[in-house]
Scaffold this active site. Structure first.
Site, PDB file in Angstrom:
ATOM      1  N   CYS A   1    -135.428 -50.027 -12.429  1.00  0.00           N
ATOM      2  CA  CYS A   1    -135.451 -50.282 -13.875  1.00  0.00           C
ATOM      3  C   CYS A   1    -136.636 -51.152 -14.238  1.00  0.00           C
ATOM      4  O   CYS A   1    -136.862 -52.193 -13.633  1.00  0.00           O
ATOM      5  CB  CYS A   1    -134.209 -51.053 -14.323  1.00  0.00           C
ATOM      6  SG  CYS A   1    -132.687 -50.297 -13.898  1.00  0.00           S
TER       7      CYS A   1
ATOM      8  N   CYS B   1    -140.766 -55.872 -19.204  1.00  0.00           N
ATOM      9  CA  CYS B   1    -140.778 -54.445 -18.880  1.00  0.00           C
ATOM     10  C   CYS B   1    -142.203 -53.943 -18.695  1.00  0.00           C
ATOM     11  O   CYS B   1    -143.057 -54.145 -19.558  1.00  0.00           O
ATOM     12  CB  CYS B   1    -140.089 -53.658 -20.004  1.00  0.00           C
ATOM     13  SG  CYS B   1    -140.091 -51.881 -19.727  1.00  0.00           S
TER      14      CYS B   1
ATOM     15  N   CYS C   1    -144.397 -47.297 -24.495  1.00  0.00           N
ATOM     16  CA  CYS C   1    -143.347 -47.770 -25.395  1.00  0.00           C
ATOM     17  C   CYS C   1    -143.952 -48.783 -26.341  1.00  0.00           C
ATOM     18  O   CYS C   1    -144.809 -49.577 -25.957  1.00  0.00           O
ATOM     19  CB  CYS C   1    -142.213 -48.416 -24.597  1.00  0.00           C
ATOM     20  SG  CYS C   1    -140.803 -48.930 -25.621  1.00  0.00           S
TER      21      CYS C   1
ATOM     22  N   GLU D   1    -142.433 -40.732 -15.929  1.00  0.00           N
ATOM     23  CA  GLU D   1    -141.703 -40.629 -14.682  1.00  0.00           C
ATOM     24  C   GLU D   1    -140.226 -40.359 -14.938  1.00  0.00           C
ATOM     25  O   GLU D   1    -139.652 -40.794 -15.936  1.00  0.00           O
ATOM     26  CB  GLU D   1    -141.882 -41.923 -13.877  1.00  0.00           C
ATOM     27  CG  GLU D   1    -143.321 -42.082 -13.437  1.00  0.00           C
ATOM     28  CD  GLU D   1    -143.637 -43.396 -12.748  1.00  0.00           C
ATOM     29  OE1 GLU D   1    -144.429 -43.368 -11.800  1.00  0.00           O
ATOM     30  OE2 GLU D   1    -143.114 -44.439 -13.149  1.00  0.00           O
TER      31      GLU D   1
ATOM     32  N   CYS E   1    -141.124 -55.300 -24.832  1.00  0.00           N
ATOM     33  CA  CYS E   1    -140.219 -56.282 -24.226  1.00  0.00           C
ATOM     34  C   CYS E   1    -141.004 -56.971 -23.100  1.00  0.00           C
ATOM     35  O   CYS E   1    -141.726 -56.318 -22.342  1.00  0.00           O
ATOM     36  CB  CYS E   1    -138.967 -55.600 -23.681  1.00  0.00           C
ATOM     37  SG  CYS E   1    -138.020 -54.761 -24.972  1.00  0.00           S
TER      38      CYS E   1
HETATM   39  N1  SAH Z   1    -135.919 -48.614 -24.273  1.00  0.00           N
HETATM   40  C1  SAH Z   1    -134.584 -48.437 -23.758  1.00  0.00           C
HETATM   41  C2  SAH Z   1    -134.498 -47.640 -22.477  1.00  0.00           C
HETATM   42  C3  SAH Z   1    -135.471 -47.928 -21.355  1.00  0.00           C
HETATM   43  S1  SAH Z   1    -135.285 -49.350 -20.347  1.00  0.00           S
HETATM   44  C4  SAH Z   1    -133.914 -49.801 -23.597  1.00  0.00           C
HETATM   45  O1  SAH Z   1    -134.566 -50.810 -23.803  1.00  0.00           O
HETATM   46  O2  SAH Z   1    -132.723 -49.850 -23.316  1.00  0.00           O
HETATM   47  C5  SAH Z   1    -133.874 -49.193 -19.362  1.00  0.00           C
HETATM   48  C6  SAH Z   1    -133.342 -50.567 -18.923  1.00  0.00           C
HETATM   49  O3  SAH Z   1    -134.197 -51.209 -17.965  1.00  0.00           O
HETATM   50  C7  SAH Z   1    -133.218 -51.515 -20.090  1.00  0.00           C
HETATM   51  O4  SAH Z   1    -131.995 -52.162 -20.094  1.00  0.00           O
HETATM   52  C8  SAH Z   1    -134.354 -52.485 -19.802  1.00  0.00           C
HETATM   53  O5  SAH Z   1    -134.143 -53.691 -20.427  1.00  0.00           O
HETATM   54  C9  SAH Z   1    -134.325 -52.564 -18.307  1.00  0.00           C
HETATM   55  N2  SAH Z   1    -135.526 -53.176 -17.742  1.00  0.00           N
HETATM   56  C10 SAH Z   1    -136.777 -53.147 -18.257  1.00  0.00           C
HETATM   57  N3  SAH Z   1    -137.630 -53.823 -17.474  1.00  0.00           N
HETATM   58  C11 SAH Z   1    -136.917 -54.312 -16.436  1.00  0.00           C
HETATM   59  C12 SAH Z   1    -137.261 -55.071 -15.267  1.00  0.00           C
HETATM   60  N4  SAH Z   1    -138.512 -55.454 -15.020  1.00  0.00           N
HETATM   61  N5  SAH Z   1    -136.260 -55.368 -14.403  1.00  0.00           N
HETATM   62  C13 SAH Z   1    -135.008 -54.947 -14.632  1.00  0.00           C
HETATM   63  N6  SAH Z   1    -134.636 -54.216 -15.689  1.00  0.00           N
HETATM   64  C14 SAH Z   1    -135.581 -53.901 -16.602  1.00  0.00           C
END
Ligand code: SAH
Length: 360
Positions: free
Chosen positions: A335, A122, A115, A95, A119
């Site tokens: 995000c 996420c 990915c 997306e 994390c």
């Molecule tokens: N892998 C990279 C880029 C993708 S995520 C990274 O980790 O930075 C982009 C951002 O969205 C990151 O800061 C991530 O931590 C955040 N993010 C992921 N899941 C989220 C969620 N459920 N709520 C808010 N932010 C989130």
């Protein structure tokens, strides 16, 4: 004529790669400049119409090259005008999210389908890793969104995937986005976000220094390793050292630190104080992101009061901190909510999304 599969998709070749490709075919490498303009400025997709190229070169291009964006599967439009596009990248879907603001329009692109970093907060991480996107598939998201919406002033690699684990393809895309003959965005308007791949930060500095965002999420190793398993490999000390090194090459004089706020997990004020202490020697700004929920998520977003208190605590200690406004959450475009097509996805309860627009 070469079979479609063996043709080169020129959409993803940066200036140097394009010059080399032309050189291998007996053409003058400087013609890469003309081609870049046709492809990325004039958005021409028909080689025959590139009238200032020789007939011989146009024939070579028609036989050996393509200009393809990944097929669009669907587009959803949020109540706040955020637009989310789903693309088929072969063996997975990704997306991209286009976010209009008062004075800019930001496109959030994906660099991988799924990915590998897992994390815990996420949704993409829950899916596991499917595949690396090609630079053409990354550039395809940009070109499609630009044609769809008419304007893109900023590009952020904050969609699905870890861009620093796909640098082979991300670097040419960054070079194209910031090449004056191609997309011509300023290096300050292109941001790569990483969960903290230290060698990748070093390589990015050397090969395509753009603005850097680092997903911090916790100022102490024990908690950060729990939330971002990659921290076990690259702990905070090494990560912060890499950030300071990056600033020597960076187009901006600070690093953006993203911090997802999870209720009662990492939003304690003592952690705000630890964060301020941790960042004391690293010029940075903190971008607080209240957790965006998804079905089955093990966390909740903190109350508005707790978010503001965390921000104020950082500000009081001299760290510039802002709260990221949530955009497109009614279509799961915020995000951490990007997952392409997976079973069981439902929009956040109580919100009404505009109907999904099927692809033409
Ligand atoms: N892998 C990279 C880029 C993708 S995520 C990274 O980790 O930075 C982009 C951002 O969205 C990151 O800061 C991530 O931590 C955040 N993010 C992921 N899941 C989220 C969620 N459920 N709520 C808010 N932010 C989130």
């Amino acid at each position: 004529m070469a079979a479609a599969a063996s043709r080169t998709n020129l959409l993803g070749l940066d200036r140097g790669q394009l010059a080399a490709w032309l050189g291998e075919r007996g053409e003058q490498p400087y013609k890469a400049r003309q081609l870049l303009r046709w492809i990325h400025r004039k958005h021409e997709r028909d080689f025959e119409r590139m009238h200032d190229l020789s007939a011989k070169l146009r024939a070579t291009l028609a036989a050996e090259a393509t200009l393809e964006t990944p097929p669009l599967t669907e587009t959803s439009v949020a109540a706040d005008a955020t637009r989310k596009h789903l693309y088929d990248v072969g063996g997975g879907s990704v997306e991209a999210v286009w976010i209009p603001e008062a004075k800019r329009a930001t496109l959030c692109v994906s660099s991988q389908a799924g990915c590998a970093l897992a994390c815990t907060f996420c949704l993409t991480g829950k899916q596991g890793f499917a595949k690396n996107l090609s630079s053409a598939q990354i550039m395809g998201q940009y070109h499609h969104a630009l044609q769809d919406a008419g304007t893109v002033s900023n590009v952020v690699f904050m969609g699905m995937g870890e861009p620093l684990l796909n640098l082979e393809q991300v670097v040419p895309a960054l070079r194209l986005l910031t090449d004056d003959l191609a997309c011509g965005l300023s290096r300050r308007r292109v941001t790569v976000s990483t969960a903290g791949v230290v060698p990748g930060i070093e390589r990015l500095a050397a090969e395509a220094p753009v603005a850097l965002a680092v997903s911090l999420h916790a100022p102490v190793d024990e908690l950060r390793s729990e939330l971002v398993p990659l921290n076990r490999r690259y702990p905070l000390r090494d990560l912060l050292r890499a950030c300071r090194g990056y600033l020597k090459a960076a187009p901006r004089d600070f690093i953006t630190f993203e911090y997802v706020l999870l209720d009662r997990v990492n939003d304690d004020l003592a952690l705000a104080r630890d964060t301020a202490r941790l960042l004391a020697k690293t010029p940075g700004k903190v971008n607080l992101i209240p957790f965006n929920p998804f079905p089955g998520a093990p966390y909740q977003a903190p109350s508005r009061n707790r978010v503001m208190a965390f921000r104020d605590e950082l500000n009081a200690r001299g760290v510039v901190a802002t709260v990221r406004r949530q955009r497109g959450d009614d279509i799961l475009a915020a995000c951490g909510q990007l997952a392409g097509k997976v079973a069981g996805r439902v929009p956040a309860a109580g919100r009404i999304a505009t109907p999904i627009i099927p692809a033409p």
